[in-house]
Design a protein around this motif. Structure first.
Motif, PDB file in Angstrom:
ATOM      1  N   GLY A 100       0.770  -1.240   0.000  1.00  0.00           N
ATOM      2  CA  GLY A 100       0.000   0.000   0.000  1.00  0.00           C
ATOM      3  C   GLY A 100       0.795   1.280   0.000  1.00  0.00           C
ATOM      4  N   LYS A 101       2.112   1.201  -0.198  1.00  0.00           N
ATOM      5  CA  LYS A 101       2.867   2.449  -0.275  1.00  0.00           C
ATOM      6  C   LYS A 101       2.727   3.042  -1.673  1.00  0.00           C
ATOM      7  N   THR A 102       2.259   4.265  -1.730  1.00  0.00           N
ATOM      8  CA  THR A 102       2.154   4.960  -3.012  1.00  0.00           C
ATOM      9  C   THR A 102       2.880   6.288  -2.864  1.00  0.00           C
ATOM     10  N   ALA A 103       3.371   6.831  -3.954  1.00  0.00           N
ATOM     11  CA  ALA A 103       4.106   8.097  -3.829  1.00  0.00           C
ATOM     12  C   ALA A 103       4.522   8.644  -5.182  1.00  0.00           C
ATOM     13  N   ILE A 104       4.893   9.917  -5.145  1.00  0.00           N
ATOM     14  CA  ILE A 104       5.624  10.535  -6.247  1.00  0.00           C
ATOM     15  C   ILE A 104       6.918  11.112  -5.671  1.00  0.00           C
ATOM     16  N   ASN A 105       7.841  11.433  -6.551  1.00  0.00           N
ATOM     17  CA  ASN A 105       9.089  12.057  -6.113  1.00  0.00           C
ATOM     18  C   ASN A 105       8.939  13.576  -6.057  1.00  0.00           C
ATOM     19  N   HIS A 106       9.812  14.205  -5.303  1.00  0.00           N
ATOM     20  CA  HIS A 106       9.928  15.670  -5.256  1.00  0.00           C
ATOM     21  C   HIS A 106      11.383  15.978  -5.637  1.00  0.00           C
ATOM     22  N   PRO A 107      11.646  17.119  -6.250  1.00  0.00           N
ATOM     23  CA  PRO A 107      13.037  17.402  -6.610  1.00  0.00           C
ATOM     24  C   PRO A 107      14.000  17.250  -5.430  1.00  0.00           C
ATOM     25  N   LEU A 108      13.515  17.429  -4.211  1.00  0.00           N
ATOM     26  CA  LEU A 108      14.395  17.316  -3.047  1.00  0.00           C
ATOM     27  C   LEU A 108      14.369  15.936  -2.389  1.00  0.00           C
ATOM     28  N   GLY A 109      13.648  14.991  -2.976  1.00  0.00           N
ATOM     29  CA  GLY A 109      13.667  13.667  -2.346  1.00  0.00           C
ATOM     30  C   GLY A 109      12.712  12.697  -3.012  1.00  0.00           C
TER      31      GLY A 109
END
Lengths: 360, 360
Positions: B141-150
């Motif tokens: 269930g881990k979902t995510a997008i990246n951010h320029p800082l991480g």
């Protein structure tokens, strides 16, 4: 100080209501898992309350990061939300750093959403500084940002650990914003609390002059009502939808005029009148009851007439609303004065309500 | 067909593992609350599987919207995520419309996050088409997008209703991507399953030649291991962090080289070697065990040497990781071969591991 306990399955929390609550941060500090907070505010509210709060936190040994956003519904966007992430990541805020929303509904919605998704969820505390936020946005865990194709389309259900509703912050609220908050106040009377509707009719002058006892009662009663409704239906599968009274029409007004032209509360006020007009079309309230609703809304300094967008535009905008299920639009309607239900409307009934409720 | 049941408090679900599962959509259709789905895929996977799937759904009376994204970790951004929202809103997808992720880990992470926040949450089904996604990304269930800082800094915990791991989709997987998935496979052996580590040592040739029985066993065993760990700790407060073996170093490699230069699995492989080197520094595994780990990783076609970013850059990048608590970086280390724990490392131990594990 008044206190409303919101009993949710996984995360019960308190709403504290009173004057000058911000003079003491002990109630907040005891909720912090780490002595570190990031306070998110806007350019209007920050000059009034941010610095004193920061000084108090630092005196209590809490490290404070501040993030100040531009003010207004039109900034309730991904771009502005990203300013929060930029600030949190630049300061290397961690999973136990608490986000504090200091401002109105827009700040609360955006900060709450940021808290829900930053590192997949960090602790969150609300300090609502508008009447609207105190009676509505800070209760129930709905967080969101807008998308160009729809309001509040991207968000999460995420509960705060604590809400501090400091009535002193309402002293500085412009009259127009205070009235906008009153739309949601009146809404609670219409949903299922006739006694409160009648109390408002009797005390509207005291409330509008911001009498402190009247205000404390209003915020407490609204929070109690909302907390009861939300606790019974956290994920909005049923009766929680009653809180959307006036909102299907209201969102169409906001989207049709462009977000920010009317305040959310103003659109909800006019939307409640449209819902009442539709309910009268259905024979569920009479002319006298309709007149009482319009009179209370008008005395609160709110519009009773909707903008003339044209019926087709209203219908098109409402078809995009989140409350659509299998292509059918749901409306919150009045079964009688002080009692609402979730229903559907024939297109001709919608047209009749719009004809009666829109500016010529 | 193999089946792994993931037992989570609120939302247990099944992972079905087998060949040619995509030839029949009945298992998906019975999960749909509305006969309407939006399938999110990418430009690589869509030409292979999207159209046949769409035909099957439509034959079953399900309305299908398709959203095809560019392929690659560097597109795991808000901008690409917004293409999903644009597609859903343009098609007026509703709260009961099910989002289906058809692709690898990036598609799964982004579609899952979109499902978590579109209208504050819509149903979600995963069809992972890479080894990495089948053994790892689609469970937990881990979902995510990246951010320029991480990396993965913005996301949500959100469970699918069903996962279909069709082993036939692995036939078309490029060798480099297959190897990248093997990094996560080997990881499960190292975390707490020595018997599986030894099975992999004995069967690595069959696995790398994509023998169907070996593959089915690998996917099932990894999903069982991950499901067990996640069910015990859904929100990553404790032992779930063991799944991050190799990831603190690995994320630094990915960020240091720029996302996409190395595949995630490649970075994790080199990161696991660094974790093993640190564990040897601590005297917890010996040279022979270290050699076995490196040999298995190398036989899986993965790097055992990390890029020479310089120790300072590694330390700086790791300080930004989500696994930081009160400024201290947590590492997953080996207590012995096939048993891991959550620990911290002295800076000098990190430097020693980097010196031994990085290219000259």
């Amino acid at each position: 100080m008044r206190n409303v306990r919101v009993e949710l399955d996984h995360a019960p929390y308190d709403i504290r209501i009173g004057r000058a609550l911000l003079d003491n941060v002990a109630a907040i500090v005891e909720q912090l898992p780490q002595q570190r907070v990031a306070i998110v505010s806007n350019e209007t509210v920050a000059p009034l309350y941010l610095q004193p709060l920061q000084v108090l936190f630092e005196a209590a040994g809490v490290q404070v990061h501040t993030i100040v956003l531009p003010d207004g519904e039109r900034f309730k966007t991904w771009e502005t939300l990203n300013l929060i992430f930029d600030g949190l990541l630049s300061a290397r805020c961690e999973r136990k750093t608490t986000l504090i929303a200091l401002g109105g509904g827009v700040i609360g919605d955006m900060t709450g959403f940021a808290a829900a998704v930053y590192q997949r969820g960090v602790p969150f505390i609300q300090i609502p500084t508008t009447l609207l936020a105190q009676v509505d946005s800070s209760v129930g865990g709905k967080t969101a940002i807008n998308h160009p194709l729809g309001k509040n389309m991207i968000g999460a259900f995420y509960q705060p650990r604590l809400v501090l509703a400091d009535l002193a912050t309402l002293d500085t609220l412009p009259a127009r914003e205070f009235s906008a908050g009153m739309a949601e106040v009146i809404k609670y009377g219409l949903i299922d609390d006739l006694a409160f509707f009648e109390w408002l009719e009797a005390h509207i002058d005291a409330v509008m002059s911001r009498d402190v006892d009247a205000l404390g009662y209003v915020v407490e009663r609204c929070c109690q009502n909302k907390a009861r409704i939300v606790a019974a239906d956290e994920r909005e599968n049923g009766q929680r939808a009653l809180l959307n009274l006036g909102h299907t029409f209201g969102h169409a007004i906001e989207a049709g005029l462009g977000y920010g032209a009317w305040l959310h509360g103003e659109a909800v006020a006019a939307g409640m009148v449209l819902a009442a007009l539709a309910s009268r079309e259905l024979g569920q309230i009479n002319d006298a009851e309709l007149a009482r609703i319009k009179a209370l809304i008008a005395k609160a300094g709110l519009p009773v007439e909707s903008p003339a967008l044209g019926a087709e535009r209203y219908l098109d905008l409402m078809a995009q609303d989140k409350k659509v299920d299998a292509g059918r639009i749901k409306f919150i309607l009045l079964e009688k004065l002080g009692q609402s239900y979730i229903g559907e409307l024939q297109t001709e009934t919608i047209r009749a309500a719009l004809k009666a409720g829109c500016a010529a």
